[in-house]
Design an enzyme around this catalytic site. Structure first.
Site, short mmCIF file in Angstrom:
data_model
loop_
_atom_site.label_atom_id
_atom_site.label_comp_id
_atom_site.label_asym_id
_atom_site.label_seq_id
_atom_site.Cartn_x
_atom_site.Cartn_y
_atom_site.Cartn_z
CG HIS A 97 -37.07 -19.49 7.26
ND1 HIS A 97 -35.91 -19.88 6.63
CD2 HIS A 97 -37.09 -20.17 8.44
CE1 HIS A 97 -35.25 -20.74 7.40
NE2 HIS A 97 -35.95 -20.93 8.49
CB CYS A 130 -0.90 -0.01 1.23
SG CYS A 130 -1.92 1.48 1.40
CB CYS A 159 -34.83 -22.36 4.30
SG CYS A 159 -35.78 -20.99 3.59
#
EC number: 3.4.19.12
Length: 848
Positions: free
Chosen positions: A800, A183, A325
């Protein structure tokens, strides 16, 4: 070292285009956190266990890198960094330590194994060192599959600044060796360095909210130089595949990830030759994917209850991959033992997780082999060997990151195998669990039919029964023609899910349980909970509605060569071993948006469907032979009523368009023709002359699908046009259950979904395998409830899903990774139900 040196010439360096499986065994869920870690071949780049690597080598020898990881608890519990890039995501309590070694092995075992680290790696042959480095730093298949799904949802734009980007000719060249990158603001080395493509400045990336990440050096430089050099690339992500490099635009009107088509040319101006460059750090997208995979859902059935966790065979949780899910719930229902036939086919064999013959496939093909990945997943679920120590409670706020990674099962390969060629399931978005279950059965059927010697009948005489056979049923439709009273019987294609509409007209409201005085106090206090009464509909009302006689207007009777009203009634031809029932909990609202029906279903633990059994033709009925109801070619065009044609033309429509409309609806019904015009006036051929014989074209003709099924669905569903239903029925191979589910799961953009179907059909070329002709299983129509999938959310594409399964007589909740005894299974709220036929319970089908 001699043994390793002798094999060094066989080692390959993985490129960005190679598939590298470096996070788990391709045949099981054994991962680097388990004892012994995993061995990744320096030739195939596939990770396996020691046992499987030795088995696959046979008489040959090979080189591997062993990857092992362990978590060490930190001395302080303060959140010191955001540990994305390691398993677990947010980790404020643990550090992950990785160790590596190079292994030479043959069919008898390990010949040589030497540690590989910063101090020793220069002692290995260059070929071996380059290969090991490329495997260690490769994103790996798991992350690439997640990225593929993520990028489908987050398409990166091409930067408008790329083509004419200012270039500062200041003589700055960038070394190709990553060890020399630092850097320019801090002088430090970092994994978060970005190169400004205009002036060659190297600075740290953005600082995260918790202080981790970069130093903001690259962004600060952009501001300090007058915001005239906006494009940067992340050093360490540059490879020969320049399109995979991490590029970003700081410009205020872009400020996000971008594509830079001329990146290779811009890099060469700074002395960077991409040929041979290897990836050494994770991209921002990879870090985002790993972070997303740890997201914890709060809206969970039985929230707030201190459940009793359980573990062991059939009680294994699954990691949520980010909106997966829906898949986890379906997988638990099918493969965790509740359906013993599928557990027998795909699960653990004789106590050996690796004993399933379906795992017997070449390592390079294993990750894309559906039967192998189904066996890998089911073996893990049914064996319990990956279950960790059972926690004291399963409170909903438990952090999955606290779970040891070696006990976390992430079914990425399985998800990819099933969904990689599906328009919805290949994405990282939430999907409809019912649609996924039906699609999964289709995919399994095709894979099983093409399995050859890997999957045969028990006597070896032919192919094994396909998985969907366990759930398959047919319906019989009895159609009565109003014009002459003749009766036609039609049998549907096999279906796997009984989809039931909820008749809200049959709903009942609960009685107030609170006395008036107490209720008034509650209302005065602003508590309206008791006023929000949720109606209840019985299962009997739902199934009676399904079997009720429906009137179909303008049904085309080929024996009359005209249209007439038909009375239609459904019944069940057979009772399958397992019955899947879906409740249509979604409808189109007044604003034409899908909305959830707030209703409780009074679903008993046992049901009888005997009265819905098809009985076939009755004595004295005047039957229409089915073959006369099927057109030999295109259906004969009806005679167009000239008066009706004139009425339509008076409304301003063209003659050809009006003829098409009247032809489509039977020739004379002006109102139906007007509706057809409104739906089809934008069709490209709306004003074209009719085809020879007067037939109007349509996206899906009556010769493609059973119009009786189409019209029955139009009547029953009540919110879709005939063309929309026709498209869905054709897409679902004539199965009414899957067509209904497909329609409801695409309500938010149905026209776009149908257009995508037509486009895919035009390019796919067909070629599906046909199932062998096997009589459907039948028995007594009495069933016991064994499982259910519940959904929380406004529609099936969000929210869900959780599964509840009956295990050894007790209900168990499967909420992704959390598995516990259920205190109150949400039977009345479920979206899908799994029933087992009573006369088959405890007597698994012997052919599986």
């Amino acid at each position: 070292m001699d043994a390793i040196t002798a094999l060094a010439s066989t080692a390959r360096t993985a490129t960005a285009f190679d598939t590298v499986i470096n996070s788990e065994d391709v045949y099981s869920f054994h991962n680097p956190y388990h004892d012994g870690g995993i061995l990744v071949s320096l030739i195939t780049f596939v990770g396996t266990t020691d046992e499987m690597a030795k088995k696959r080598l046979g008489e040959e020898s090979g080189l591997f890198v062993r990857i092992m990881k362990k978590r060490v608890e930190k001395e302080t519990s303060e959140v010191s960094k955001l540990a994305v890039g390691v398993s677990g995501g947010f980790e404020d309590k643990f550090d992950t330590i990785s160790t590596y070694s190079v292994v030479a092995m043959d069919g008898s075992g390990i010949i040589s194994e030497l540690p590989y680290n910063e101090e020793t790696k220069q002692t290995f042959p260059t070929n071996v060192m380059n290969s090991v480095e490329s495997i260690i730093h490769h994103a790996g298949l798991a992350v690439k599959q997640d990225l593929s799904a993520w990028e489908l949802d987050e398409e990166k734009p091409v930067s408008k600044y790329a083509a004419n980007l200012p270039f500062v000719d200041n003589g700055v060249t960038i070394p190709s060796n990553p060890a020399e990158w630092t850097c320019q603001q801090t002088g430090e080395k970092s994994d978060h360095l970005w190169l400004n493509l205009s002036d060659g400045f190297i600075g740290g990336g953005r600082k995260n909210w918790d202080g981790s990440g970069g130093t903001n050096g690259a962004l600060d430089h952009f501001k300090e130089t007058g915001e005239q050099y906006p494009l940067v690339v992340k050093l360490g992500t540059i490879t020969e595949d320049v399109d995979s490099a991490d590029c970003y635009s700081y410009a205020k009107d872009e400020d996000g990830p971008v594509k830079i088509p001329n990146l290779k040319e811009l890099l060469e101006k700074r002395g960077i030759k991409v040929a041979g460059m290897q990836k050494t750090v994770k991209s921002t997208a990879e870090l985002e994917v790993e972070l997303n995979a740890t997201y914890a859902f709060d809206a969970i059935v039985e929230k707030g209850k201190h459940l009793v966790p359980v573990g062991g065979a059939g009680l294994q949780g699954l990691q949520n991959l980010g909106n997966s899910c829906y898949m986890n719930s379906v997988v638990q229902i099918l493969f965790s033992g509740t359906v013993p036939e599928l557990a027998a086919r795909y699960g653990v064999k004789n106590g050996d997780v690796m004993g399933n013959t379906l795992l017997n496939v070449d390592p390079k093909k294993a990750s894309d082999d559906l039967l192998c990945q189904a066996a890998k997943l089911s073996s893990a679920l049914t064996s319990g060997v990956f279950c960790g120590p059972v926690p004291e409670s399963a409170v909903v706020t438990d952090d999955p990151a606290s779970t040891d990674p070696k006990y976390r099962l992430a079914p990425r390969m399985f998800k990819h195998c099933v969904g990689h060629d599906h328009i919805d399931f290949k994405t990282g978005q939430q999907q409809d669990a019912a649609q996924y279950l039906q699609y999964l059965l289709q995919k399994l059927d095709r894979a099983e039919l093409g399995a050859g010697d890997r999957l045969k009948s028990k006597d070896g005489s032919g192919p094994a029964l396909i998985s969907s056979h366990l759930f398959s049923y047919q319906t019989e439709t009895r159609l009565v023609c109003e014009a002459d009273g003749m009766v036609l019987y039609k049998t549907s294609p096999s279906e796997t899910m009984l989809s039931l509409r909820i008749p809200m007209s049959k709903a009942t409201l609960p009685e107030y349980e609170l006395p008036d005085e107490k209720r008034q106090k509650s209302e005065a206090a602003g508590d309206d909970k008791d006023k929000q009464e949720v109606p209840t509909v019985t299962f009997d009302a739902c199934i009676d509605e399904w079997a009720a006689t429906n009137a179909i207007e303008d049904y085309r009777w080929n024996h009359l060569n005209s249209v007439s009203k038909a009375d239609s009634k459904l019944s069940l031809v057979n009772f399958p071993r397992y019955l899947l029932i879906q409740m249509q909990r979604y409808e189109i609202g007044d604003d034409w948006q899908p909305k959830k029906i707030e209703v409780n279903i009074d679903m008993p633990g046992e049901i009888s469907l005997e009265k819905f059994k098809a009985k076939g033709p009755r004595d004295g009925e005047n039957l229409i032979p089915e073959d006369t109801d099927m057109p030999d070619a295109a259906p004969a065009a009806p005679t167009i009523d000239e008066g009706a044609l004139g009425q339509l033309m008076d409304m301003g429509f063209t003659m050809n368009g009006c003829k098409r409309a009247l032809t489509a609806v039977g020739g004379s019904n002006v109102e139906a023709a007007m509706n057809w015009v409104f739906e089809h006036s934008m069709d490209p051929d709306f004003n074209d002359p009719l085809l020879d014989g007067g037939a109007a074209t349509a996206p899906f003709s009556s010769s493609d699908v059973d119009e009786g099924v189409v019209m029955s669905l139009v009547e029953n569903l009540g919110c879709f046009t005939a063309d929309q239903v026709r498209a869905a029925v054709k897409h679902c191979d004539g199965a009414a259950d899957r067509a209904a589910d497909w329609l409801f799961s695409h309500m938010d953009n149905l026209d776009g979904a149908i257009a995508a179907l037509e486009s895919n059909a035009a390019t796919s070329g067909g070629g599906t395998l046909s199932a062998p002709s096997v009589p459907l299983e039948d028995g007594e129509g009495k069933y016991t409830l064994m499982g259910l999938v519940s959904h929380i959310g406004k529609n099936t594409g969000s929210g869900h899903y959780v599964a509840h399964l009956k295990k050894n007589g007790k209900w168990v909740i499967f909420n992704d990774e959390k598995v516990a005894l259920s205190q109150d299974p949400p039977i009345k709220h479920a979206y899908m139900y799994l029933f087992a036929r009573n006369d088959a319970v405890g007597l698994p089908h012997p052919e599986y």
